[in-house]
Structures are given as C-alpha cells and as structure tokens.
Design a protein around this motif. Structure first.
Motif, PDB file in Angstrom:
ATOM      1  N   SER A 144       0.989  -1.238  -0.016  1.00 32.09           N
ATOM      2  CA  SER A 144      -0.044  -0.124  -0.044  1.00 32.09           C
ATOM      3  C   SER A 144       0.848   1.395   0.138  1.00 32.09           C
ATOM      4  N   ARG A 145       2.074   0.897   0.351  1.00 31.48           N
ATOM      5  CA  ARG A 145       2.931   2.447   0.199  1.00 31.48           C
ATOM      6  C   ARG A 145       4.273   1.943  -0.239  1.00 31.48           C
ATOM      7  N   PRO A 146       5.225   3.161  -0.632  1.00 32.21           N
ATOM      8  CA  PRO A 146       6.325   2.885  -1.112  1.00 32.21           C
ATOM      9  C   PRO A 146       7.450   1.936  -0.296  1.00 32.21           C
ATOM     10  N   TRP A 147       7.568   0.904  -0.642  1.00 26.06           N
ATOM     11  CA  TRP A 147       8.556  -0.022  -0.107  1.00 26.06           C
ATOM     12  C   TRP A 147      10.254   0.016  -0.412  1.00 26.06           C
ATOM     13  N   LEU A 148      10.259   0.781  -1.762  1.00 19.69           N
ATOM     14  CA  LEU A 148      11.662   0.992  -2.393  1.00 19.69           C
ATOM     15  C   LEU A 148      12.201   2.430  -2.574  1.00 19.69           C
ATOM     16  N   THR A 149      13.216   2.419  -1.998  1.00 23.72           N
ATOM     17  CA  THR A 149      13.790   4.084  -2.029  1.00 23.72           C
ATOM     18  C   THR A 149      15.010   3.821  -3.096  1.00 23.72           C
ATOM     19  N   ILE A 150      14.875   4.662  -3.873  1.00 23.23           N
ATOM     20  CA  ILE A 150      16.223   4.699  -4.788  1.00 23.23           C
ATOM     21  C   ILE A 150      17.158   6.255  -4.505  1.00 23.23           C
ATOM     22  N   VAL A 151      18.326   5.847  -4.047  1.00 22.61           N
ATOM     23  CA  VAL A 151      18.842   7.113  -3.675  1.00 22.61           C
ATOM     24  C   VAL A 151      20.201   7.225  -4.904  1.00 22.61           C
ATOM     25  N   GLY A 152      20.254   8.425  -5.232  1.00 18.62           N
ATOM     26  CA  GLY A 152      21.367   8.868  -6.035  1.00 18.62           C
ATOM     27  C   GLY A 152      22.596   9.338  -5.308  1.00 18.62           C
ATOM     28  N   ILE A 153      23.730   8.803  -5.427  1.00 18.22           N
ATOM     29  CA  ILE A 153      24.939   9.087  -4.573  1.00 18.22           C
ATOM     30  C   ILE A 153      25.956   9.558  -5.623  1.00 18.22           C
ATOM     31  N   GLY A 154      26.662  10.529  -5.244  1.00 16.18           N
ATOM     32  CA  GLY A 154      27.714  10.976  -6.325  1.00 16.18           C
ATOM     33  C   GLY A 154      29.102  10.785  -5.570  1.00 16.18           C
ATOM     34  N   MET A 195      15.767  -7.445 -12.261  1.00 15.26           N
ATOM     35  CA  MET A 195      15.808  -7.298 -10.743  1.00 15.26           C
ATOM     36  C   MET A 195      15.083  -8.211  -9.816  1.00 15.26           C
ATOM     37  N   THR A 196      15.350  -9.406 -10.073  1.00 11.86           N
ATOM     38  CA  THR A 196      14.900 -10.706  -9.306  1.00 11.86           C
ATOM     39  C   THR A 196      14.929 -10.410  -7.876  1.00 11.86           C
ATOM     40  N   GLU A 197      16.183 -10.193  -7.418  1.00 15.21           N
ATOM     41  CA  GLU A 197      16.416  -9.919  -5.996  1.00 15.21           C
ATOM     42  C   GLU A 197      15.613  -8.884  -5.270  1.00 15.21           C
ATOM     43  N   VAL A 198      15.619  -7.789  -6.066  1.00 15.30           N
ATOM     44  CA  VAL A 198      14.752  -6.485  -5.507  1.00 15.30           C
ATOM     45  C   VAL A 198      13.356  -6.899  -5.557  1.00 15.30           C
ATOM     46  N   ALA A 199      12.850  -7.427  -6.682  1.00 15.92           N
ATOM     47  CA  ALA A 199      11.422  -7.601  -6.662  1.00 15.92           C
ATOM     48  C   ALA A 199      10.712  -8.682  -5.476  1.00 15.92           C
ATOM     49  N   ALA A 200      11.578  -9.613  -5.432  1.00 15.73           N
ATOM     50  CA  ALA A 200      11.421 -10.634  -4.357  1.00 15.73           C
ATOM     51  C   ALA A 200      11.394 -10.013  -2.731  1.00 15.73           C
ATOM     52  N   LEU A 201      11.461  -8.961  -2.482  1.00 17.49           N
ATOM     53  CA  LEU A 201      11.515  -8.096  -1.404  1.00 17.49           C
ATOM     54  C   LEU A 201      10.514  -7.318  -1.236  1.00 17.49           C
ATOM     55  N   ALA A 202       9.492  -7.341  -2.182  1.00 15.85           N
ATOM     56  CA  ALA A 202       8.443  -6.238  -2.337  1.00 15.85           C
ATOM     57  C   ALA A 202       7.792  -6.383  -0.951  1.00 15.85           C
ATOM     58  N   GLY A 203       7.523  -5.052  -0.396  1.00 18.48           N
ATOM     59  CA  GLY A 203       6.910  -4.794   1.154  1.00 18.48           C
ATOM     60  C   GLY A 203       7.961  -4.729   2.362  1.00 18.48           C
ATOM     61  N   ARG A 204       9.172  -5.060   2.155  1.00 19.76           N
ATOM     62  CA  ARG A 204      10.224  -4.857   3.074  1.00 19.76           C
ATOM     63  C   ARG A 204      10.848  -3.497   2.928  1.00 19.76           C
ATOM     64  N   LYS A 205      11.950  -3.098   3.652  1.00 20.30           N
ATOM     65  CA  LYS A 205      12.410  -1.760   3.530  1.00 20.30           C
ATOM     66  C   LYS A 205      13.746  -2.100   2.554  1.00 20.30           C
ATOM     67  N   VAL A 206      13.441  -1.581   1.293  1.00 22.18           N
ATOM     68  CA  VAL A 206      14.603  -1.613   0.521  1.00 22.18           C
ATOM     69  C   VAL A 206      15.192  -0.409  -0.003  1.00 22.18           C
ATOM     70  N   LYS A 259      10.115  -2.918 -13.861  1.00 19.97           N
ATOM     71  CA  LYS A 259       9.452  -4.272 -13.117  1.00 19.97           C
ATOM     72  C   LYS A 259       8.782  -3.864 -11.904  1.00 19.97           C
ATOM     73  N   ILE A 260       8.792  -2.545 -11.203  1.00 20.32           N
ATOM     74  CA  ILE A 260       8.098  -2.187 -10.171  1.00 20.32           C
ATOM     75  C   ILE A 260       7.225  -0.909 -10.483  1.00 20.32           C
ATOM     76  N   PRO A 261       5.855  -0.872 -10.133  1.00 20.39           N
ATOM     77  CA  PRO A 261       5.032   0.287 -10.244  1.00 20.39           C
ATOM     78  C   PRO A 261       5.807   1.274  -9.658  1.00 20.39           C
ATOM     79  N   ALA A 262       5.505   2.884 -10.318  1.00 21.24           N
ATOM     80  CA  ALA A 262       5.977   3.945  -9.653  1.00 21.24           C
ATOM     81  C   ALA A 262       5.609   4.416  -8.340  1.00 21.24           C
ATOM     82  N   GLU A 263       4.289   3.809  -7.999  1.00 21.01           N
ATOM     83  CA  GLU A 263       3.724   4.105  -6.540  1.00 21.01           C
ATOM     84  C   GLU A 263       4.527   3.554  -5.616  1.00 21.01           C
ATOM     85  N   GLU A 264       5.133   2.433  -5.879  1.00 20.98           N
ATOM     86  CA  GLU A 264       5.615   1.393  -4.936  1.00 20.98           C
ATOM     87  C   GLU A 264       7.266   2.141  -4.683  1.00 20.98           C
ATOM     88  N   MET A 265       7.694   2.995  -5.290  1.00 19.60           N
ATOM     89  CA  MET A 265       8.950   3.464  -5.231  1.00 19.60           C
ATOM     90  C   MET A 265       8.914   5.106  -4.881  1.00 19.60           C
TER      91      MET A 265
END
Length: 408
Positions: free
Chosen positions: A7-17, A67-78, A98-104
């Motif tokens: 029901s809420r974003p579980w995946l965060t993508i962080v850009g790092i320089g 993105m098999t490993e990431v998708a398998a962790l849906a609902g966890r804090k990734v 692979k992952i809906p925008a509302e989940e990221m």
C-alpha cells in the motif's frame, strides 16, 4: 512480488555522487539507515558504508535486468544506490520497468551530465548528450556536426582515446575534447586536448567527455534530412538512390518507437535512414546475399546506428518469427513468390507498406495490388545533367513505380 501490491512505497532509490554521504540530504541518509536491504555496485556500497545498518547486497555479475532479488523483497524496506540521477541512463529506468512507480520513491543527486555542464558553463538544454557506457562508440557519429557541443558518458579510461581517434579519422581532428574525471569527488580532475593530438594518460574510469566539434573539409557529416548522399554508403550498385530514398522515407512516415522491416535491403540505406530519424526507431534489414548482408552491418556502424538488426536470408522464409512491424519497405525481391503477401499479412493494423519497383514484373504486381487494395501509386523519375559531347544534357535514371499502402 506478491499479487497484492504493497500500500505504500517500500523501495527507495538514492542517487549518490563521488562525494559520498557528505553530499546526501537528510532524507537520503535516513532511507539508507532504515533499509533492511541495500543494493548497489561495490563503489556505491563502499561510499555509503557508514550509513548501512541492514544487509548490503552487491549487484550480481552479469547484471540482472529482471531485478529478481529486489522484486522478491516487495513490502520490505529496500534501498537501491545509484550514480547521480537514477533515471538518467541509470538503474532507476530498469527498476521502473519491473516495479510500479507508486511503490517507489527516488531521491536523485545531480547527474554526471549536469555536473559536466556546470563545470563547462554550458546550457544543458542546448547540449547533445549520449551514453556510450557499455555501448558502441559509433553511436556518436550522427551527432558530429560543426560547432556542436556534446556530453558523452563513457565506459572506462580507454574510451576517451578511442573516441578521439574516431573523431580524427572522420575529419573532426580540430575538435576540443575535455575529459572530466570523478566529478564531484575528491579525485575530480579536468583536462583538455585536440582530438588529433590526444595524449592524455591515466584517465579515471569514471569520466564524461565534453566535445566541442570542429570539422575539416573532408569530414564525414551525416545531415539531418532524409536522402543523404549515396557515397556515404558502401554499396555495389544495389542502393535506393538518395532522391528516391527521401521520397520513400516520406511515404514510410516514421513515428517514435516504431519498427521497420527492410526486405531486400541491398546496402541497408532505407533501414539506416529510418533509424537516423529518431533514437527510438528500430529496424530489421533482411538480405539474401551474404556479402550484402555483411555490408549492411558495416554501413550501419559507419552511419551511427550499430543496433540495426541484419537478417541473412531470403523472404518470405526469413520473415518467420520476427517482431511485428509498424512499417515495411520492399526494395528488392518483391516479385518473388509469396513476398508481398507475407509482408501484407505481417504488417500490424494501421501500419504502412511501401514497395518500389524498377522491373516490369514487380511494377505489374504493384499495379494489380493498387487496383485491389487502393492507396497511392506514384511514378518517380529523376534525371541528372551529364556531358553530351562538348555540351550537357539530361540523363534519366531508371523510373520507379512506388506503391504506398496503409493497412486498415
């Protein structure tokens, strides 16, 4: 991923320089700290190591685009770590497939191109950008125009010298190449050289090139209009001549993201110009003659569209199993049994078919199809001035009968 989406974003993508965690905002830092799992390349994981509390997972080799490993962790804090802006030629693009925008949620950092434009003082909206990371450097060829400014992402420390050599070979030796290394980090370095005098060494693998293009008189410049000069293609005479090619591309009417079949491709000129019209366009060139099929591949690389697919085989048999086309061009072999019927059947609804006839046999076939299916039948005649004794006269090329049809 579970059938019922979180029901809420579980995946965060962080850009790092290259400046590591010192360049991250508080939101990005908290996302890394809170994650049960943190994915990234070895360099990213090392940069963020002081913040990682959960399990660090390095990307597998070869890279898993599913993105098999990431998708398998849906609902966890990734958390996924990415270079700069994850959605500029980055892993964010792969994840979004692979992952809906509302989940990221994404927390981007400045992209390498943004940093490079800032260092050069260039208006980013006026600069051509191209990613050569893991891709052929031939992709830069269509962008080589006098006074153009380009930003090119590379794969390693050897790429700048290879690109400089290509520019010099193509007649762009006076171009200025600025190598921007490890931008934003403690090892940042910026150096410049002419393409034809490039001797920079020990270049950091993390680099982007800023190219200021200047040409010599013999430079190989690919114009922006359809119908480029015939001598820019290697051919044995089997080529759709430039004037007819321009009219053919107009009739094919390429639209973003479409796929063309070029049947009896000869030199591949129509398929190549189709792909040059926009980076999203794809083409398959089908050619029965092995020497010509090999020549098409060389022409595609020389014209900056190395991703052109070349099928060595005769239609209609060679058409089996190919992706459904949005447009089809028949330049050679159109009068062979079954070719035209197979093309008509394969074309998707709303797709366009264009066939050019030089022979009476194919012309008769196209006239009959026009009578039965309608659309447009056009006669194309081109004449060029040529010497006639001490004067000049018109020398006509063989006329072309062109049938253009849209499938309902």
């Amino acid at each position: 991923m579970s059938a019922e989406a979180p029901s809420r974003p579980w995946l965060t993508i962080v850009g790092i320089g290259e400046d590591g965690i010192s360049g991250l905002g508080e939101e990005a830092k908290q996302a890394i700290k809170a994650a049960e799992f943190v994915f990234g390349g070895a360099r990213h994981l090392e940069l963020a190591a002081p913040l990682i509390k959960g399990e660090a997972r390095q990307w597998p080799k070869p890279f898993d685009t599913a993105m098999t490993e990431v998708a398998a962790l849906a609902g966890r804090k990734v958390c996924v770590l990415a270079s700069g802006d994850p959605f500029f030629h980055g892993v964010g693009v792969t994840l979004a497939r692979k992952i809906p925008a509302e989940e990221m949620r994404a927390i981007p950092a400045p992209s390498t191109t943004s940093l490079a434009a800032a260092r050069m003082g260039w208006a980013l909206q006026e600069v051509e950008t191209v990613s050569l990371h893991g891709r052929p450097i031939d992709l830069i060829r269509p962008l080589l125009h006098p006074r153009a400014r380009l930003l090119a992402l590379t794969s390693d420390g050897e790429a700048p010298a290879a690109i400089a050599a290509l520019l010099a070979e193509l007649g762009f030796g006076p171009s200025r190449i600025t190598v921007l290394e490890a931008l934003g980090g403690p090892n940042e370095r910026i150096r410049s050289a002419r393409a034809d005098a490039f001797k920079l060494e020990k270049i950091n693998p993390l680099n982007v090139l800023a190219l200021e293009i200047e040409s010599e008189s013999q430079a190989r410049i690919l114009p922006l209009t359809p119908g480029i000069a015939d001598d820019l293609f290697e051919h044995d005479g089997q080529i759709t001549k430039r004037e007819v090619r321009a009219l053919t591309l107009s009739a094919l009417a390429p639209r973003r993201g479409e796929l063309l079949w070029d049947i009896g491709a000869g030199s591949g000129s129509v398929a190549i110009e189709w792909m040059l019209a926009h980076p999203s366009l794809r083409a398959i060139a089908i050619e029965a003659d092995p020497a010509r099929a090999a020549r098409i591949g060389r022409n595609a690389a020389a014209c900056g569209v190395p991703d052109l697919t070349v099928i060595h085989g005769a239609a209609p048999e060679a058409l089996a199993g190919l992706h459904t086309p949005d447009a089809i061009f028949i330049g050679g072999g159109g009068s062979d049994p079954g070719v035209l019927d197979a093309a008509i059947q394969a074309l998707r609804p709303g797709g366009r078919l264009v066939a050019n006839a030089v022979t009476l046999e194919l012309e008769a076939l196209l006239i009959a199809r026009h009578a039965g299916l309608g659309c447009t039948l056009t006669r194309i005649s081109v004449a060029r001035a040529a010497p006639v004794g001490t004067m000049a006269g018109w020398k006509p090329a063989m006329p072309i009968t062109q049938w253009s049809w849209e499938k309902s």
